[in-house]
Design a protein around this motif. Sequence first.
Motif, mmCIF file in Angstrom:
data_model
loop_
_atom_site.group_PDB
_atom_site.id
_atom_site.type_symbol
_atom_site.label_atom_id
_atom_site.label_comp_id
_atom_site.label_asym_id
_atom_site.label_seq_id
_atom_site.Cartn_x
_atom_site.Cartn_y
_atom_site.Cartn_z
ATOM 1 N N GLY A 79 42.214 54.246 43.393
ATOM 2 C CA GLY A 79 42.340 52.860 42.934
ATOM 3 C C GLY A 79 41.159 52.012 43.358
ATOM 4 N N GLY A 80 40.741 51.122 42.451
ATOM 5 C CA GLY A 80 39.575 50.274 42.711
ATOM 6 C C GLY A 80 39.890 48.794 42.562
ATOM 7 N N GLY A 81 41.163 48.419 42.813
ATOM 8 C CA GLY A 81 41.526 47.001 42.856
ATOM 9 C C GLY A 81 41.240 46.465 44.258
ATOM 10 N N GLY A 99 49.105 47.723 48.395
ATOM 11 C CA GLY A 99 48.969 46.894 47.200
ATOM 12 C C GLY A 99 50.172 46.975 46.276
ATOM 13 N N ASP A 100 49.924 46.680 45.004
ATOM 14 C CA ASP A 100 51.017 46.535 44.037
ATOM 15 C C ASP A 100 51.761 47.827 43.708
ATOM 16 N N CYS A 101 51.231 48.975 44.104
ATOM 17 C CA CYS A 101 51.953 50.227 43.821
ATOM 18 C C CYS A 101 53.050 50.477 44.855
ATOM 19 N N HIS A 147 40.675 59.153 35.749
ATOM 20 C CA HIS A 147 42.119 58.884 35.803
ATOM 21 C C HIS A 147 42.782 60.015 36.592
ATOM 22 N N VAL A 148 43.393 59.663 37.708
ATOM 23 C CA VAL A 148 44.028 60.684 38.553
ATOM 24 C C VAL A 148 45.329 61.163 37.908
ATOM 25 N N THR A 149 45.487 62.477 37.833
ATOM 26 C CA THR A 149 46.708 63.021 37.232
ATOM 27 C C THR A 149 47.619 63.679 38.258
ATOM 28 N N GLU A 182 42.311 31.221 41.292
ATOM 29 C CA GLU A 182 42.066 30.015 42.099
ATOM 30 C C GLU A 182 42.621 30.144 43.512
ATOM 31 N N ASN A 183 43.009 31.382 43.871
ATOM 32 C CA ASN A 183 43.582 31.532 45.215
ATOM 33 C C ASN A 183 42.975 32.710 45.975
ATOM 34 N N TRP A 184 41.826 33.174 45.531
ATOM 35 C CA TRP A 184 41.116 34.221 46.295
ATOM 36 C C TRP A 184 40.416 33.486 47.428
ATOM 37 N N GLN A 223 49.910 40.058 45.432
ATOM 38 C CA GLN A 223 48.796 39.150 45.169
ATOM 39 C C GLN A 223 47.505 39.852 45.580
ATOM 40 N N ASN A 224 46.367 39.348 45.095
ATOM 41 C CA ASN A 224 45.076 39.954 45.447
ATOM 42 C C ASN A 224 44.840 39.965 46.955
ATOM 43 N N ASN A 225 45.075 38.815 47.597
ATOM 44 C CA ASN A 225 44.810 38.716 49.038
ATOM 45 C C ASN A 225 45.704 39.665 49.835
ATOM 46 N N GLY A 241 40.542 45.898 39.207
ATOM 47 C CA GLY A 241 42.013 45.834 39.215
ATOM 48 C C GLY A 241 42.569 44.890 38.163
ATOM 49 N N GLN A 242 43.859 44.629 38.322
ATOM 50 C CA GLN A 242 44.618 43.901 37.286
ATOM 51 C C GLN A 242 44.074 42.537 36.910
ATOM 52 N N SER A 243 43.616 41.769 37.892
ATOM 53 C CA SER A 243 43.268 40.379 37.570
ATOM 54 C C SER A 243 41.873 40.266 36.963
ATOM 55 N N SER A 284 51.666 32.239 39.700
ATOM 56 C CA SER A 284 50.832 31.645 40.761
ATOM 57 C C SER A 284 49.396 31.452 40.300
ATOM 58 N N CYS A 285 48.958 32.266 39.304
ATOM 59 C CA CYS A 285 47.587 32.106 38.825
ATOM 60 C C CYS A 285 47.505 30.977 37.803
ATOM 61 N N ASP A 286 48.405 30.976 36.826
ATOM 62 C CA ASP A 286 48.242 30.093 35.668
ATOM 63 C C ASP A 286 49.184 28.895 35.654
ATOM 64 N N GLU A 305 39.714 54.177 37.744
ATOM 65 C CA GLU A 305 39.285 54.003 36.360
ATOM 66 C C GLU A 305 38.182 52.960 36.304
ATOM 67 N N GLU A 306 38.335 51.902 37.113
ATOM 68 C CA GLU A 306 37.305 50.868 37.156
ATOM 69 C C GLU A 306 37.425 50.122 38.477
ATOM 70 N N ILE A 307 36.395 49.339 38.816
ATOM 71 C CA ILE A 307 36.469 48.488 40.002
ATOM 72 C C ILE A 307 36.894 47.089 39.549
HETATM 73 C C1 LIG Z 1 46.815 38.709 34.433
HETATM 74 C C2 LIG Z 1 46.947 38.737 35.919
HETATM 75 C C3 LIG Z 1 46.405 37.730 36.652
HETATM 76 C C4 LIG Z 1 46.524 37.722 38.039
HETATM 77 N N1 LIG Z 1 45.990 36.707 38.730
HETATM 78 C C5 LIG Z 1 46.107 36.672 40.063
HETATM 79 C C6 LIG Z 1 45.582 35.589 40.797
HETATM 80 O O1 LIG Z 1 45.056 34.634 40.248
HETATM 81 N N2 LIG Z 1 45.699 35.636 42.150
HETATM 82 C C7 LIG Z 1 46.298 36.684 42.799
HETATM 83 O O2 LIG Z 1 46.318 36.694 44.028
HETATM 84 N N3 LIG Z 1 46.840 37.707 42.119
HETATM 85 C C8 LIG Z 1 46.771 37.711 40.763
HETATM 86 N N4 LIG Z 1 47.331 38.730 40.070
HETATM 87 C C9 LIG Z 1 47.979 39.825 40.813
HETATM 88 C C10 LIG Z 1 46.873 40.739 41.377
HETATM 89 O O3 LIG Z 1 45.994 41.090 40.333
HETATM 90 C C11 LIG Z 1 47.483 41.984 42.004
HETATM 91 O O4 LIG Z 1 48.383 41.630 43.016
HETATM 92 C C12 LIG Z 1 46.362 42.856 42.588
HETATM 93 O O5 LIG Z 1 45.417 43.201 41.609
HETATM 94 C C13 LIG Z 1 46.917 44.146 43.176
HETATM 95 O O6 LIG Z 1 45.837 44.888 43.652
HETATM 96 P P1 LIG Z 1 45.914 46.461 43.833
HETATM 97 O O7 LIG Z 1 44.597 46.863 44.426
HETATM 98 O O8 LIG Z 1 47.144 46.827 44.538
HETATM 99 O O9 LIG Z 1 46.076 47.082 42.381
HETATM 100 P P2 LIG Z 1 45.365 46.809 40.988
HETATM 101 O O10 LIG Z 1 44.613 45.549 40.991
HETATM 102 O O11 LIG Z 1 46.431 47.029 39.968
HETATM 103 O O12 LIG Z 1 44.293 47.969 40.896
HETATM 104 C C14 LIG Z 1 44.685 49.282 40.644
HETATM 105 C C15 LIG Z 1 43.458 50.144 40.560
HETATM 106 O O13 LIG Z 1 43.866 51.488 40.451
HETATM 107 C C16 LIG Z 1 43.256 52.085 39.310
HETATM 108 N N5 LIG Z 1 44.187 53.096 38.793
HETATM 109 C C17 LIG Z 1 45.474 52.935 38.414
HETATM 110 N N6 LIG Z 1 46.003 54.117 38.069
HETATM 111 C C18 LIG Z 1 45.021 55.031 38.238
HETATM 112 C C19 LIG Z 1 44.931 56.442 38.051
HETATM 113 N N7 LIG Z 1 45.972 57.171 37.637
HETATM 114 N N8 LIG Z 1 43.750 57.042 38.301
HETATM 115 C C20 LIG Z 1 42.672 56.344 38.750
HETATM 116 N N9 LIG Z 1 42.700 55.010 38.959
HETATM 117 C C21 LIG Z 1 43.861 54.382 38.700
HETATM 118 C C22 LIG Z 1 42.975 50.941 38.369
HETATM 119 O O14 LIG Z 1 41.931 51.307 37.484
HETATM 120 C C23 LIG Z 1 42.554 49.870 39.374
HETATM 121 O O15 LIG Z 1 41.220 50.065 39.758
HETATM 122 C C24 LIG Z 1 47.226 38.767 38.691
HETATM 123 C C25 LIG Z 1 47.763 39.811 37.943
HETATM 124 C C26 LIG Z 1 47.629 39.804 36.566
HETATM 125 C C27 LIG Z 1 48.220 40.944 35.781
#
Ligand SMILES: Cc1cc2nc3c(=O)[nH]c(=O)nc-3n(C[C@H](O)[C@H](O)[C@H](O)COP(=O)(O)OP(=O)(O)OC[C@H]3O[C@@H](n4cnc5c(N)ncnc54)[C@H](O)[C@@H]3O)c2cc1C
Length: 308
Positions: free
Chosen positions: A8-10, A277-279, A81-83, A45-47, A286-288, A36-38, A137-139, A32-34
């Motif tokens: 994961g690269g979030g 994180g979110d998994c 993509h990890v399988t 506005e809260n990083w 949240q990002n933080n 993540g979701q946001s 919280s974002c919008d 898949e990319e660096i």
């Molecule tokens: C539209 C939107 C807006 C948001 N805005 C905010 C905001 O303003 N402030 C805030 O604090 N939070 C916000 N969030 C929530 C925030 O994005 C998440 O809490 C945060 O991204 C979680 O981080 P993470 O690293 O756990 O996972 P993610 O950000 O989900 O990153 C997951 C990473 O894992 C990778 N991945 C997933 N599956 C695989 C796989 N099988 N193989 C290889 N790589 C994989 C993805 O490519 C990605 O790099 C928002 C969410 C969304 C959807």
Amino acid sequence: MHDLVIIGGGPAGVAAGVYAARKRLRTVLIAEEIGGQSIVSENIENWIGRTRIAGTDLAKLFRTHLDAVKSDVVELALGEHVTSLVKNKDGTFTVKTRTGKEFTAKSALVTSGAGRRKLDVPGAEKFENKGVTYCASCDGPLFSGMDVAVVGGGNAGFETALQLLAYAKSVTLIHRHKEFKADPITVEKASAHPNMHIITHAEPIEVTGEQFVSGLKYIEKDSGKVQELAISGIFVEAGVIPNTEFAEELVDLDTLKRVKIDTSNQRTNVEGVWAAGDCTNELYHQNNIAAGDGVKALEDIYLWIKTL
Ligand SMILES: Cc1cc2nc3c(=O)[nH]c(=O)nc-3n(C[C@H](O)[C@H](O)[C@H](O)COP(=O)(O)OP(=O)(O)OC[C@H]3O[C@@H](n4cnc5c(N)ncnc54)[C@H](O)[C@@H]3O)c2cc1C
């Protein structure tokens, strides 16, 4: 053989990657990319440390930070993509990717995040980020003084409604069942607010508008009648889908398919595997928080590796 594989690269994975580099743990970060979701968010506005940053710019900062510290210690395997993630007989872990690559490490950190369950009705995709949003919280503050709707009657839906009531003119929550999944206390608190309206046993069927959202059509399940709410924003809280398929044979997941962790150190039930994180079944996403949990995991992984 790596010390650590990060999936994961979030914010969780990148924060762990930066700490791994500084602690000189031989690491491969597969994603898949660096970003993540946001990455799709126009205004975060809260990083902490930035009053406002676009998701794409935050992703660039993540990459710049990784590149600045990774040296020959942290390898990036991007576009992968990890399988599967399996534990080998000798206690090491092997990760396989869709392109057929394999990586082996002494420990694994799962930071694969989650995707939001989308509102699957006509107009929802067209108006995404034009009134249809998946993050209060974002919008939320963008809808100050406006009438908005929340789709979903779980805790997330009611907590979103409570947040929005602080600045929206009115909040109408639509729930498909007669009973709520949310805690009764949260439901009572929201219901008591004069600007809160609740519609139960109703199903959204269409998002309407010209350039931006102006309405939400729904069907009353009892009468079969179609109604339309005049609103400017729709906050969808229909649940999340954790990206954990590749780990489900290895670690304990909860009923929502989130990795169960010990929140004091991010350990899973499997020795040598952490998640952040979110998994995970962490309560708040949240990002933080993801970044902090990635760091917490890395601190624990470092101690664990050094005492192997
Ligand atoms: C539209 C939107 C807006 C948001 N805005 C905010 C905001 O303003 N402030 C805030 O604090 N939070 C916000 N969030 C929530 C925030 O994005 C998440 O809490 C945060 O991204 C979680 O981080 P993470 O690293 O756990 O996972 P993610 O950000 O989900 O990153 C997951 C990473 O894992 C990778 N991945 C997933 N599956 C695989 C796989 N099988 N193989 C290889 N790589 C994989 C993805 O490519 C990605 O790099 C928002 C969410 C969304 C959807």
